[in-house]
Design a protein around this motif. Structure first.
Motif, PDB file in Angstrom:
ATOM      1  N   UNK A  72       0.828  -1.209   0.000  1.00 40.64           N
ATOM      2  CA  UNK A  72       0.000   0.000   0.000  1.00 40.64           C
ATOM      3  C   UNK A  72       0.858   1.253   0.000  1.00 40.64           C
ATOM      4  N   UNK A  73       1.948   1.174   0.775  1.00 37.92           N
ATOM      5  CA  UNK A  73       2.860   2.325   0.818  1.00 37.92           C
ATOM      6  C   UNK A  73       3.506   2.551  -0.544  1.00 37.92           C
ATOM      7  N   UNK A  74       3.925   1.446  -1.156  1.00 36.55           N
ATOM      8  CA  UNK A  74       4.566   1.546  -2.462  1.00 36.55           C
ATOM      9  C   UNK A  74       3.609   2.152  -3.493  1.00 36.55           C
ATOM     10  N   UNK A  75       2.383   1.684  -3.442  1.00 36.34           N
ATOM     11  CA  UNK A  75       1.375   2.191  -4.363  1.00 36.34           C
ATOM     12  C   UNK A  75       1.159   3.682  -4.150  1.00 36.34           C
ATOM     13  N   UNK A  76       1.108   4.058  -2.888  1.00 37.01           N
ATOM     14  CA  UNK A  76       0.902   5.472  -2.571  1.00 37.01           C
ATOM     15  C   UNK A  76       2.073   6.322  -3.047  1.00 37.01           C
ATOM     16  N   UNK A  77       3.279   5.792  -2.882  1.00 35.63           N
ATOM     17  CA  UNK A  77       4.460   6.531  -3.336  1.00 35.63           C
ATOM     18  C   UNK A  77       4.382   6.761  -4.839  1.00 35.63           C
ATOM     19  N   UNK A  91       5.999  13.784  -0.230  1.00 34.61           N
ATOM     20  CA  UNK A  91       5.553  12.394  -0.334  1.00 34.61           C
ATOM     21  C   UNK A  91       5.690  11.707   1.018  1.00 34.61           C
ATOM     22  N   UNK A  92       6.834  11.912   1.644  1.00 28.57           N
ATOM     23  CA  UNK A  92       7.071  11.275   2.944  1.00 28.57           C
ATOM     24  C   UNK A  92       6.070  11.773   3.985  1.00 28.57           C
ATOM     25  N   UNK A  93       5.642  13.003   3.816  1.00 31.21           N
ATOM     26  CA  UNK A  93       4.675  13.549   4.747  1.00 31.21           C
ATOM     27  C   UNK A  93       3.349  12.832   4.735  1.00 31.21           C
ATOM     28  N   UNK A  99      10.624   8.695   6.257  1.00 31.67           N
ATOM     29  CA  UNK A  99      11.348   9.941   6.038  1.00 31.67           C
ATOM     30  C   UNK A  99      11.545  10.173   4.543  1.00 31.67           C
ATOM     31  N   UNK A 100      11.822  11.412   4.220  1.00 27.62           N
ATOM     32  CA  UNK A 100      12.036  11.736   2.808  1.00 27.62           C
ATOM     33  C   UNK A 100      13.217  10.950   2.238  1.00 27.62           C
TER      34      UNK A 100
END
Length: 220
Positions: A72-77, A91-93, A99-100
């Motif tokens: 899910x994180x990867x998709x969001x990135x 993005x990191x926010x 972290x960035x």
DNA sequence: AATCCATCCAACCGCGGCAGG
DNA sequence: GCCTGCCGCGGTTGGATGGAT
């Protein structure tokens, strides 16, 4: 003019020791973040302030989430990168505990490679649709951002082999050369009337892109 | 076991923005 | 308006690690 960051004249990369970490943690917990330039001396560290700040923000801060990125994180990135570009801090926010630097590294080492294997230019990637919500002031609006800015663009600038399209996931993605204009649809509107929104016009826009399972392609 | 090579990621660097004097 | 210093960001580097030969 600028002071060199490193205290060491040879300015070599130097890993942080446990003692250094502990000193930094103790100091920040006691005095809080900030005043980085004076921190090293006050905390008894032979580091520059920037280095201390970076170490704290990227590694020592208590709420930092370590370990592999989830799907899910990867998709969001990927979605956020398509929208924001290399704005890693933004993005990191949107990824709690990440972290960035971590997001940037993950992008460069994993996602980038994956996208290239799928036959896409990671620097010029656009998801067709991003579903989420925006906050203008305190008002939340549910939106769908349609990234398809140039649907008639001829696909001749990269002669990728056609069998790339055998990868269903690849069909999610498309290249285009357009910039930051996006078609934004007010999802709550019954008329589905599209309004053009230039995201650059909202530098302080609180872009709360929540992850949704959004099957906008034939991935079954 | 030794060497080479690719990958990962922590750390550094340089720059721009901003605030205060 | 100019200067200076601080902060935060994105790009890059290089050491550590692990797999391949």
């Amino acid at each position: 003019m600028r002071r060199p960051c490193s205290e060491k004249p040879d300015s070599q990369k130097r890993s942080w020791s446990r003692e250094e970490d502990q000193k930094l943690i103790d100091y920040v917990q006691k005095h809080g973040e900030g005043c980085w330039p004076s921190l090293p001396q006050a905390a008894g560290l032979r580091r520059c302030g920037k280095s201390c700040r970076l170490r704290w923000l990227n590694y020592l801060k208590p709420d930092i989430k370590r370990g592999d990125f989830g799907e899910d994180e990867e998709d969001l990135i990927i979605r956020l990168h398509a929208l924001l570009g290399n704005r890693w801090s933004l993005i990191a926010g949107r990824l709690p505990g990440r972290t960035d630097n971590e997001v940037k590294n993950y992008w460069n080492s994993h996602i980038r490679k994956k996208l290239i294997q799928m036959g896409h230019d990671p620097n010029n990637l656009r998801h067709r649709l991003i579903k989420g919500s925006i906050f203008i002031g305190t008002t939340a609006k549910s939106i769908i951002i349609d990234e398809e800015a140039n649907p008639h663009k001829e696909d001749d600038d990269d002669d990728e082999p056609s069998n790339n399209n055998n990868n269903p996931a690849a069909k999610n993605l498309q290249n285009d050369d357009d910039d930051d204009d996006h078609q934004v649809f007010d999802e709550s509107s019954s008329t589905s009337k599209a309004t053009k929104l230039n995201l650059n016009a909202f530098p302080d826009l609180n872009l709360d892109l929540t992850l949704t399972t959004y099957h906008h392609c034939s991935d079954h």
